[in-house]
Design a protein around this motif. Structure first.
Motif, PDB file in Angstrom:
ATOM      1  N   UNK A  27      46.268  21.813  25.438  1.00  0.00           N
ATOM      2  CA  UNK A  27      45.041  21.836  26.246  1.00  0.00           C
ATOM      3  C   UNK A  27      45.278  22.443  27.622  1.00  0.00           C
ATOM      4  N   UNK A  28      44.178  22.939  28.201  1.00  0.00           N
ATOM      5  CA  UNK A  28      44.200  23.334  29.610  1.00  0.00           C
ATOM      6  C   UNK A  28      43.328  22.329  30.348  1.00  0.00           C
ATOM      7  N   UNK A  29      43.758  21.975  31.547  1.00  0.00           N
ATOM      8  CA  UNK A  29      43.044  20.934  32.286  1.00  0.00           C
ATOM      9  C   UNK A  29      41.980  21.549  33.181  1.00  0.00           C
ATOM     10  N   UNK A  30      40.717  21.235  32.866  1.00  0.00           N
ATOM     11  CA  UNK A  30      39.584  21.730  33.651  1.00  0.00           C
ATOM     12  C   UNK A  30      39.209  20.677  34.687  1.00  0.00           C
ATOM     13  N   UNK A  31      39.285  21.028  35.978  1.00  0.00           N
ATOM     14  CA  UNK A  31      39.107  20.026  37.045  1.00  0.00           C
ATOM     15  C   UNK A  31      37.663  19.833  37.477  1.00  0.00           C
ATOM     16  N   UNK A  32      36.843  20.901  37.376  1.00  0.00           N
ATOM     17  CA  UNK A  32      35.483  20.801  37.895  1.00  0.00           C
ATOM     18  C   UNK A  32      35.496  20.779  39.415  1.00  0.00           C
TER      19      UNK A  32
ATOM     20  N   UNK B 286      48.337  22.404  30.594  1.00  0.00           N
ATOM     21  CA  UNK B 286      48.596  23.251  31.753  1.00  0.00           C
ATOM     22  C   UNK B 286      47.315  23.325  32.576  1.00  0.00           C
ATOM     23  N   UNK B 287      47.452  23.754  33.843  1.00  0.00           N
ATOM     24  CA  UNK B 287      46.252  23.922  34.675  1.00  0.00           C
ATOM     25  C   UNK B 287      45.404  25.075  34.145  1.00  0.00           C
ATOM     26  N   UNK B 288      44.090  24.959  34.262  1.00  0.00           N
ATOM     27  CA  UNK B 288      43.203  26.082  33.945  1.00  0.00           C
ATOM     28  C   UNK B 288      42.958  26.833  35.263  1.00  0.00           C
ATOM     29  N   UNK B 289      43.942  27.674  35.620  1.00  0.00           N
ATOM     30  CA  UNK B 289      43.916  28.330  36.932  1.00  0.00           C
ATOM     31  C   UNK B 289      42.713  29.263  37.054  1.00  0.00           C
ATOM     32  N   UNK B 290      42.062  29.207  38.212  1.00  0.00           N
ATOM     33  CA  UNK B 290      40.957  30.124  38.493  1.00  0.00           C
ATOM     34  C   UNK B 290      39.610  29.694  37.957  1.00  0.00           C
ATOM     35  N   UNK B 291      39.535  28.459  37.422  1.00  0.00           N
ATOM     36  CA  UNK B 291      38.241  27.969  36.925  1.00  0.00           C
ATOM     37  C   UNK B 291      37.298  27.687  38.096  1.00  0.00           C
ATOM     38  N   UNK B 292      36.005  27.718  37.794  1.00  0.00           N
ATOM     39  CA  UNK B 292      34.989  27.451  38.835  1.00  0.00           C
ATOM     40  C   UNK B 292      34.241  26.166  38.486  1.00  0.00           C
ATOM     41  N   UNK B 293      33.117  25.951  39.149  1.00  0.00           N
ATOM     42  CA  UNK B 293      32.168  24.897  38.766  1.00  0.00           C
ATOM     43  C   UNK B 293      31.790  25.143  37.299  1.00  0.00           C
ATOM     44  N   UNK B 294      31.522  24.073  36.555  1.00  0.00           N
ATOM     45  CA  UNK B 294      31.379  24.206  35.080  1.00  0.00           C
ATOM     46  C   UNK B 294      30.305  25.198  34.593  1.00  0.00           C
ATOM     47  N   UNK B 295      29.132  25.462  35.070  1.00  0.00           N
ATOM     48  CA  UNK B 295      28.451  24.940  36.254  1.00  0.00           C
ATOM     49  C   UNK B 295      27.603  23.698  35.948  1.00  0.00           C
ATOM     50  N   UNK B 296      27.396  22.918  37.006  1.00  0.00           N
ATOM     51  CA  UNK B 296      26.717  21.620  36.934  1.00  0.00           C
ATOM     52  C   UNK B 296      25.509  21.679  36.003  1.00  0.00           C
ATOM     53  N   UNK B 297      25.526  20.871  34.942  1.00  0.00           N
ATOM     54  CA  UNK B 297      24.523  21.022  33.874  1.00  0.00           C
ATOM     55  C   UNK B 297      23.086  20.752  34.306  1.00  0.00           C
TER      56      UNK B 297
ATOM     57  N   UNK C 277      39.032  28.315  41.617  1.00  0.00           N
ATOM     58  CA  UNK C 277      38.646  29.481  42.428  1.00  0.00           C
ATOM     59  C   UNK C 277      39.009  29.289  43.901  1.00  0.00           C
ATOM     60  N   UNK C 278      39.134  28.035  44.335  1.00  0.00           N
ATOM     61  CA  UNK C 278      39.533  27.783  45.732  1.00  0.00           C
ATOM     62  C   UNK C 278      40.883  28.416  46.058  1.00  0.00           C
TER      63      UNK C 278
ATOM     64  N   UNK D  42      42.332  30.999  44.142  1.00  0.00           N
ATOM     65  CA  UNK D  42      42.472  32.366  43.626  1.00  0.00           C
ATOM     66  C   UNK D  42      41.265  33.224  44.002  1.00  0.00           C
ATOM     67  N   UNK D  43      41.380  34.021  45.076  1.00  0.00           N
ATOM     68  CA  UNK D  43      40.252  34.852  45.534  1.00  0.00           C
ATOM     69  C   UNK D  43      39.748  35.816  44.462  1.00  0.00           C
ATOM     70  N   UNK D  44      40.649  36.342  43.621  1.00  0.00           N
ATOM     71  CA  UNK D  44      40.195  37.260  42.562  1.00  0.00           C
ATOM     72  C   UNK D  44      39.274  36.557  41.573  1.00  0.00           C
ATOM     73  N   UNK D  45      39.602  35.300  41.300  1.00  0.00           N
ATOM     74  CA  UNK D  45      38.777  34.514  40.378  1.00  0.00           C
ATOM     75  C   UNK D  45      37.402  34.263  40.995  1.00  0.00           C
ATOM     76  N   UNK D  46      37.379  33.978  42.296  1.00  0.00           N
ATOM     77  CA  UNK D  46      36.096  33.771  42.981  1.00  0.00           C
ATOM     78  C   UNK D  46      35.264  35.062  42.949  1.00  0.00           C
ATOM     79  N   UNK D  47      35.932  36.209  43.105  1.00  0.00           N
ATOM     80  CA  UNK D  47      35.216  37.491  43.038  1.00  0.00           C
ATOM     81  C   UNK D  47      34.548  37.677  41.670  1.00  0.00           C
ATOM     82  N   UNK D  48      35.248  37.263  40.612  1.00  0.00           N
ATOM     83  CA  UNK D  48      34.659  37.364  39.263  1.00  0.00           C
ATOM     84  C   UNK D  48      33.364  36.549  39.200  1.00  0.00           C
ATOM     85  N   UNK D  49      33.438  35.316  39.713  1.00  0.00           N
ATOM     86  CA  UNK D  49      32.256  34.434  39.686  1.00  0.00           C
ATOM     87  C   UNK D  49      31.108  35.078  40.460  1.00  0.00           C
ATOM     88  N   UNK D  50      31.432  35.634  41.624  1.00  0.00           N
ATOM     89  CA  UNK D  50      30.386  36.265  42.442  1.00  0.00           C
ATOM     90  C   UNK D  50      29.753  37.456  41.714  1.00  0.00           C
TER      91      UNK D  50
END
Lengths: 294, 169
Positions: free
Chosen positions: A4-9, A35-46, B134-135, B137-145
């Motif tokens: 699994x990858x860990x999604x933090x929200x 592992x961390x799910x690096x670069x994830x964003x807001x889920x986005x909030x449902x 994204x906090x 990784x700036x490249x990841x934030x750019x993707x979201x934008x």
């Protein structure tokens, strides 16, 4: 079990980081490949984003899922909102090719493609199904002699058409995980009721949202428990920080400690309450924290 | 062009027309105990093609799904409410506090972004000040934008500015 990858929200890393730390300690302690799910964003909030624009909601959710697809790992969430958003989005995209095409058209802008090759999991159903209360009982270092008011929260189990978790009226799988730690899950009135935070209600109509939270807290107080245990940081925030807001706005004081299950399990596995941030809650009780020590 | 509610719900495969007005939804609603939200009435108005888009009660639903789970006719009520909300937002109606949340995701990629207090909490716990999102990784934030521009979301939020009064909200 698939890695699994860990999604933090949002709320866990940015408001209750102790839950993030506890979850990582628990996953390590149980020998789970994560592992961390690096670069994830807001889920986005449902409640909010799903209400605004379906394709935007699906596209941001798909991006998070694709990050995990790229590692061939299932997505592990620790929040009912993230679970609801990602699991419902994953379900829609797997079953509606038209929507998947629209989303992939947008994802192409950032060189991504949604394939629908992984599942979305929630820590509670994951522990229940993949590890089981029996193994958890054997793994822990010390029993917790606590009376607990359990709060499932809504989106862990509903909408049930996209979950495989049995009854939504009287579920027991979360209670079993709590009782595996030696604690007693105490029944209380309207146990399955919503905390009042979701659907954008807390963000736009705070007083209404807190009235719903207070009804929950009243019933829990009447049951005479040591603490509340939840599966979701938004419910956690509503029931913990909400007690401060209810005191300020309505003048009623409850002082009931609130823990996410990851924190409770980490403590039973031998970590200190401070190590997993129980003392960083808004409602803190030194006597209660002492009782958690092994 | 705004769609009439029946057509909108029909297109989404969410027809409310089989509703027999039994009231199980309203009786099961946690919000309805404290607010004017009457789910049965929203379902009735929608299937009669009344203008439910301006109804502020739409936004009192916590999306707990209890009504949908208990509906004896198996109507996907919450999914329908979400579809009605979406049409309402596309008419330019968005609650100011919701616009703030939308703005946070557009700017930071998180609806609840990090702040100094929580950077300190993370440090106190021996964690990195910023999470692996994204906090960090700036490249990841750019993707979201980029994605939020591509889907038209940035424009949608902009278009709703200053329209609350028209919507009576």
């Amino acid at each position: 079990m698939k890695p699994v990858s860990l999604f933090l929200g949002c709320i866990i890393p940015n408001r209750y980081p102790g839950i993030e730390k506890a979850t990582k300690l628990v996953l390590d302690g149980l020998g789970i490949d994560w592992t961390d799910l690096a670069g994830a964003s807001c889920c986005p909030a449902p409640g909010v984003f799903r209400s605004f624009d379906k394709v935007t909601w699906l596209t941001l959710a798909a991006r998070n899922i694709v990050l995990s697809e790229q590692m061939n790992r299932d997505v592990l969430t620790i929040c009912n909102g993230c679970f609801g958003s990602l699991t419902d989005a994953n379900h829609e995209l797997k079953h509606d090719q038209g929507l998947a095409r629209q989303v992939n058209k947008h994802l192409a802008e950032v060189d991504m493609k949604y394939n629908g090759s992984v599942e979305v999991r929630h820590i509670i159903e994951f522990l229940s199904k993949e590890i089981g209360p029996g193994t958890i009982k054997e793994t822990i270092k010390h029993q917790l002699d606590l009376k607990v008011a359990l709060h499932y929260g809504c989106h862990l189990i509903k909408p049930s058409k996209e979950r495989d978790l049995g009854t939504v009226e009287n579920p027991v799988f979360f209670d079993e995980l709590v009782e595996a730690l030696g604690a007693q899950s105490i029944d209380y009135e309207d146990k399955m009721a919503c905390c009042g935070a979701g659907g954008g209600v807390r963000s736009a109509l705070l007083d209404t949202s807190l009235e719903m939270a207070e009804a929950k807290l009243q019933h829990i107080a009447e049951a005479g428990v040591d603490c509340i245990v939840n599966a979701c940081p938004f419910c956690h925030l509503q029931l913990d920080f909400g007690q401060v807001e209810i005191k300020d706005k309505f003048g009623h004081e409850y002082n009931i400690p609130v823990l996410h299950y990851s924190q409770l399990l980490a403590i039973a596995m031998g970590h200190s309450p401070e190590e997993v941030g129980v003392d960083l809650n808004f409602i803190t009780d030194a006597q209660f924290i002492d009782r958690l020590r092994g | 062009m705004t769609k009439e509610p029946v057509k909108l719900l029909d297109d989404e495969g969410l027809t409310f027309l089989t509703c027999m007005q039994c009231g199980t939804c309203t009786g099961s609603c946690p919000s309805g105990r404290y607010t004017s939200l009457n789910t049965r009435r929203i379902v009735l108005s929608a299937r009669r093609n009344k203008d439910v888009y301006h109804d502020k009660d739409l936004w009192m639903c916590t999306t707990c799904y209890q009504c949908q789970e208990r509906c004896p006719r198996g109507i996907n009520i919450v999914d329908g409410i979400l579809a009605l909300r979406t049409e309402s937002v596309h008419m330019g109606l968005m609650l100011p506090d919701h616009r703030k949340v939308a703005g946070l995701v557009i700017e930071k990629g998180h609806a609840v972004p990090i702040n100094d207090t929580n950077r300190d909490k993370r440090k106190k716990l021996g964690m990195d000040e910023l999470p692996e999102t994204v906090h960090k990784y700036p490249d990841a934030l750019d993707q979201v934008k980029k994605l939020l521009i591509a889907t038209g979301f940035v424009q949608l939020v902009k278009d709703t500015e200053g329209k609350e009064k028209e919507g009576g909200q």
